[in-house]
Every structure is written in C-alpha cells, then in structure tokens.
Design a protein around this motif. Structure first.
Motif, mmCIF file in Angstrom:
data_model
loop_
_atom_site.group_PDB
_atom_site.id
_atom_site.type_symbol
_atom_site.label_atom_id
_atom_site.label_comp_id
_atom_site.label_asym_id
_atom_site.label_seq_id
_atom_site.Cartn_x
_atom_site.Cartn_y
_atom_site.Cartn_z
ATOM 1 N N VAL A 10 0.835 -1.204 0.000
ATOM 2 C CA VAL A 10 0.000 0.000 0.000
ATOM 3 C C VAL A 10 0.871 1.256 0.000
ATOM 4 O O VAL A 10 0.630 2.197 -0.767
ATOM 5 N N LEU A 11 1.899 1.282 0.830
ATOM 6 C CA LEU A 11 2.782 2.454 0.879
ATOM 7 C C LEU A 11 3.573 2.623 -0.407
ATOM 8 O O LEU A 11 3.795 3.742 -0.862
ATOM 9 N N ARG A 12 3.991 1.526 -0.993
ATOM 10 C CA ARG A 12 4.722 1.586 -2.268
ATOM 11 C C ARG A 12 3.825 2.209 -3.342
ATOM 12 O O ARG A 12 4.254 3.065 -4.113
ATOM 13 N N ARG A 13 2.568 1.790 -3.375
ATOM 14 C CA ARG A 13 1.620 2.331 -4.362
ATOM 15 C C ARG A 13 1.310 3.801 -4.108
ATOM 16 O O ARG A 13 1.113 4.571 -5.053
ATOM 17 N N SER A 14 1.219 4.184 -2.840
ATOM 18 C CA SER A 14 0.837 5.564 -2.518
ATOM 19 C C SER A 14 1.949 6.553 -2.835
ATOM 20 O O SER A 14 1.673 7.728 -3.083
ATOM 21 N N LYS A 15 3.198 6.086 -2.776
ATOM 22 C CA LYS A 15 4.368 6.927 -3.049
ATOM 23 C C LYS A 15 4.453 8.137 -2.119
ATOM 24 O O LYS A 15 5.115 9.121 -2.436
ATOM 25 N N THR A 16 3.778 8.056 -0.994
ATOM 26 C CA THR A 16 3.801 9.133 -0.009
ATOM 27 C C THR A 16 3.594 8.525 1.373
ATOM 28 O O THR A 16 2.961 7.475 1.488
ATOM 29 N N PRO A 17 4.123 9.140 2.419
ATOM 30 C CA PRO A 17 3.904 8.605 3.762
ATOM 31 C C PRO A 17 2.413 8.618 4.115
ATOM 32 O O PRO A 17 1.656 9.489 3.667
ATOM 33 N N LEU A 18 1.995 7.650 4.915
ATOM 34 C CA LEU A 18 0.609 7.585 5.368
ATOM 35 C C LEU A 18 0.567 7.429 6.889
ATOM 36 O O LEU A 18 1.361 6.678 7.463
#
Length: 70
Positions: A10-18
């Motif tokens: 999920v984080l890899r896909r978002s390309k932004t911190p969550l």
C-alpha cells in the motif's frame, strides 16, 4: 500475506507517507481485512528500528524507505 507486507504494498503504491489510520483504511480497501492498529504500529515500528523497508516520517506515519527493494 502479512500485515507488514500489505502495508509495504500500500505504501509503495501511494508513493507518499501515510498515517497509520489512513494506512489501515487503505489496507482494508485493498485486501478486505482491517489490521489491529496497535499491532500494525508495533510491527512497522520494529521494522523501522531494524532498518527494514520502512521509515517513520512523523508520529504514527510511515513510508517506504527509498533504498527498499521493489
């Protein structure tokens, strides 16, 4: 697939911190499971401390390390 692996994807896909709350929502939407908040924070924090794939960018906010394998 483990919670950590789901978070990584999920984080890899978002390309932004969550923030962990947003991460849990994204995992639930992608995988149909809702990880326990405390369990996920603990697991990701351990990975951060071990230098394994994740970094903590703010309180309870995680991202994929730039040198993490694809």
């Amino acid at each position: 697939m483990s919670q950590v692996d789901m978070a990584f994807t999920v984080l890899r896909r978002s390309k932004t911190p969550l923030h962990v709350d947003d991460l849990i929502v994204a995992i639930a939407q992608s995988y149909g499971v809702q990880p326990a908040r405390d369990s996920l924070v603990s697991a990701l924090s351990k990975k951060v401390m071990a230098g394994d794939r994740f970094e903590k960018t703010a309180p309870n906010t995680f991202a994929v390390r730039s040198d993490a394998p694809a």
